[in-house]
Design a protein around this motif. Structure first.
Motif, PDB file in Angstrom:
ATOM      1  N   GLY A  62      20.466 -20.845 -23.984  1.00 58.97           N
ATOM      2  CA  GLY A  62      20.375 -19.445 -23.607  1.00 58.97           C
ATOM      3  C   GLY A  62      20.227 -19.268 -22.122  1.00 58.97           C
ATOM      4  N   THR A  63      20.502 -18.067 -21.659  1.00 53.52           N
ATOM      5  CA  THR A  63      20.436 -17.764 -20.235  1.00 53.52           C
ATOM      6  C   THR A  63      19.472 -16.622 -19.933  1.00 53.52           C
ATOM      7  N   SER A  64      18.635 -16.298 -20.895  1.00 57.42           N
ATOM      8  CA  SER A  64      17.702 -15.179 -20.728  1.00 57.42           C
ATOM      9  C   SER A  64      16.292 -15.628 -20.406  1.00 57.42           C
ATOM     10  N   GLY A  65      16.150 -16.894 -20.026  1.00 57.08           N
ATOM     11  CA  GLY A  65      14.837 -17.391 -19.683  1.00 57.08           C
ATOM     12  C   GLY A  65      14.106 -17.960 -20.877  1.00 57.08           C
ATOM     13  N   PRO A  66      12.952 -18.581 -20.644  1.00 53.11           N
ATOM     14  CA  PRO A  66      12.239 -19.268 -21.713  1.00 53.11           C
ATOM     15  C   PRO A  66      11.530 -18.356 -22.703  1.00 53.11           C
ATOM     16  N   ILE A  67      11.353 -17.094 -22.340  1.00 55.38           N
ATOM     17  CA  ILE A  67      10.750 -16.132 -23.249  1.00 55.38           C
ATOM     18  C   ILE A  67      11.435 -14.784 -23.041  1.00 55.38           C
ATOM     19  N   PRO A  68      12.057 -14.230 -24.081  1.00 57.66           N
ATOM     20  CA  PRO A  68      12.744 -12.943 -23.925  1.00 57.66           C
ATOM     21  C   PRO A  68      11.797 -11.855 -23.435  1.00 57.66           C
ATOM     22  N   VAL A  69      12.326 -10.930 -22.646  1.00 56.24           N
ATOM     23  CA  VAL A  69      11.500  -9.872 -22.066  1.00 56.24           C
ATOM     24  C   VAL A  69      10.769  -9.097 -23.144  1.00 56.24           C
ATOM     25  N   GLY A  70      11.492  -8.749 -24.212  1.00 54.39           N
ATOM     26  CA  GLY A  70      10.872  -7.987 -25.295  1.00 54.39           C
ATOM     27  C   GLY A  70       9.737  -8.720 -25.964  1.00 54.39           C
ATOM     28  N   VAL A  71       9.866 -10.045 -26.054  1.00 50.48           N
ATOM     29  CA  VAL A  71       8.808 -10.854 -26.650  1.00 50.48           C
ATOM     30  C   VAL A  71       7.591 -10.876 -25.735  1.00 50.48           C
ATOM     31  N   ALA A  72       7.820 -11.093 -24.456  1.00 51.19           N
ATOM     32  CA  ALA A  72       6.717 -11.143 -23.500  1.00 51.19           C
ATOM     33  C   ALA A  72       5.941  -9.833 -23.455  1.00 51.19           C
ATOM     34  N   GLU A  73       6.617  -8.741 -23.697  1.00 47.73           N
ATOM     35  CA  GLU A  73       5.980  -7.431 -23.608  1.00 47.73           C
ATOM     36  C   GLU A  73       5.322  -7.002 -24.907  1.00 47.73           C
ATOM     37  N   SER A  74       5.638  -7.693 -26.017  1.00 49.89           N
ATOM     38  CA  SER A  74       5.193  -7.227 -27.333  1.00 49.89           C
ATOM     39  C   SER A  74       4.068  -8.047 -27.942  1.00 49.89           C
ATOM     40  N   LEU A  75       3.962  -9.330 -27.601  1.00 48.67           N
ATOM     41  CA  LEU A  75       3.012 -10.211 -28.288  1.00 48.67           C
ATOM     42  C   LEU A  75       1.669 -10.231 -27.574  1.00 48.67           C
ATOM     43  N   SER A  76       0.941  -9.167 -27.714  1.00 52.45           N
ATOM     44  CA  SER A  76      -0.323  -9.029 -26.983  1.00 52.45           C
ATOM     45  C   SER A  76      -1.407  -9.970 -27.483  1.00 52.45           C
ATOM     46  N   SER A  77      -1.193 -10.618 -28.645  1.00 54.93           N
ATOM     47  CA  SER A  77      -2.177 -11.557 -29.182  1.00 54.93           C
ATOM     48  C   SER A  77      -1.881 -12.995 -28.783  1.00 54.93           C
ATOM     49  N   LEU A  78      -0.788 -13.222 -28.080  1.00 53.15           N
ATOM     50  CA  LEU A  78      -0.338 -14.575 -27.781  1.00 53.15           C
ATOM     51  C   LEU A  78      -1.327 -15.302 -26.865  1.00 53.15           C
ATOM     52  N   GLN A  79      -1.696 -16.513 -27.276  1.00 54.16           N
ATOM     53  CA  GLN A  79      -2.612 -17.337 -26.487  1.00 54.16           C
ATOM     54  C   GLN A  79      -1.944 -18.601 -25.948  1.00 54.16           C
ATOM     55  N   VAL A  80      -0.993 -19.163 -26.696  1.00 49.43           N
ATOM     56  CA  VAL A  80      -0.326 -20.399 -26.295  1.00 49.43           C
ATOM     57  C   VAL A  80       1.174 -20.236 -26.486  1.00 49.43           C
TER      58      VAL A  80
END
Length: 351
Positions: A62-80
């Motif tokens: 992929g060429t959208s980076g290691p974490i999609p923008v929508g994912v980075a903005e939505s997973l507020s519980s993400l720790q790792v």
């Protein structure tokens, strides 16, 4: 590929490496080394309770980076979030502000470009930021110094500029790996503030000036590398309190003066590389005290005098001893020559 239970009828909590909480909410996806390919799906943003994502050691592209923008903005519980050792291109999104619980972000060994977004290093709970072996450019954000980062690895990228002075104020730092970039400038005397530092890697850059005296305060170090820079000046004899240092590498600089004698009193020391400098004087008589030493590189200097004899039972772990291209005189002591015989040591290369 292991996919036990995936897409089968029943609850997703029974799928391979899917973790759920007591209310059957998906909180973990850990598919390490599972031959995954394709891209990271935007649909991950639906799993808003995810705390751990680990897609390391796969074939993701992929060429959208290691974490999609929508994912980075939505997973507020993400720790790792781990996605190292894949084939992902693109840049890091500047949308990390909502990930206030993120503690670890590891995406080393990919093809990530662009710069390090300030919103990433400003995350209040981030302790591990591992971005090594990518194609990152730009400067190290100065905001880094205000964080509680414990491990920071951006080695083997294309970063430029200087080390921000704010970085040296991060006193909880234990791992600092900046090697193999295009960084320049001097090494701040505030280096001595990082009392808990265990790994310091600044090799293969364009640093100038001297190695700060306050390096002697970092007695918790296990590895230290200033190799392949343009550092000058002398090394102070400040290693008497070091007990855990294993690797000491200042090779390929413009250092001068004498070799610090206290260096060889460190019981854990396995590798010393001081080659390709301008060190003068004699090899310290403390050489034989380095009981764990395996590799000693002193070649291409201006050392003089004779090679010191070592006590019986000394340097029994030594494998490689290179001291050619100096101004040494006399003959090699029998106590060192004997190390080439199995009954006395393990020395394989003596030059």
């Amino acid at each position: 590929i292991t996919s036990d239970g995936w897409l089968a009828e029943g609850n997703e909590c029974d799928w391979y490496q899917v973790t759920c909480d007591g209310e059957l909410r998906i909180i973990g996806l850990e598919l390490v080394d599972n031959m995954l390919n394709g891209t990271i799906p935007d649909e991950l943003r639906i799993l808003t309770d995810l705390a751990v994502i680990d897609f390391s050691q796969n074939y993701l592209k992929g060429t959208s980076g290691p974490i999609p923008v929508g994912v980075a903005e939505s997973l507020s519980s993400l720790q790792v979030y781990r996605c190292s050792r894949n084939e992902i291109a693109g840049s890091l999104p500047d949308g990390f502000g909502t990930l206030s619980l993120l503690q670890e972000f590891a995406v080393s060994d990919n093809r990530i470009t662009g710069s390090i977004p300030p919103s990433l290093v400003q995350l209040p709970g981030l302790e591990l930021l591992l971005l090594g072996t990518n194609l990152l450019q730009g400067k190290i954000p100065s905001e880094f110094g205000s964080s509680g980062m414990v491990q920071f690895d951006v080695s083997q990228n294309e970063l430029t500029g200087t080390i921000p002075e704010e970085l040296w104020g991060n006193t909880v730092l234990e791992v600092l790996q900046l090697g193999t970039n295009k960084l320049a400038g001097t090494i701040s005397t505030r280096l001595g503030n990082l009392l808990g530092l265990k790994e310091l890697g600044l090799s293969s850059n364009a640093f100038t000036g001297s190695i700060p005296l306050f390096l002697g305060r970092l007695s918790s170090l296990t590895s230290l590398s200033f190799a392949e820079n343009s550092l000058a000046g002398t090394l102070r004899d400040v290693y008497s309190s070091f007990t855990s240092l294993e690797t000491f590498d200042v090779s390929q600089n413009f250092l001068s003066g004498v070799i610090p004698s206290s260096l060889f009193n460190i019981p854990s020391l396995t590798t010393v590389s001081m080659n390709n400098n301008g060190f003068r004087g004699t090899i310290p008589s403390t050489l034989g005290n380095a009981i764990a030493l395996e590799n000693l590189n002193l070649y291409s200097n201006l050392l003089s005098g004779t090679v010191p004899a070592i006590p019986s039972g000394g340097l029994v772990n030594l494998l490689n001893f290179f001291l050619h291209e100096n101004k040494l005189t006399g003959s090699m002591p029998p106590s060192i020559c004997e190390l080439r015989f199995e009954a006395f040591g393990s020395l394989g290369m003596l030059w």
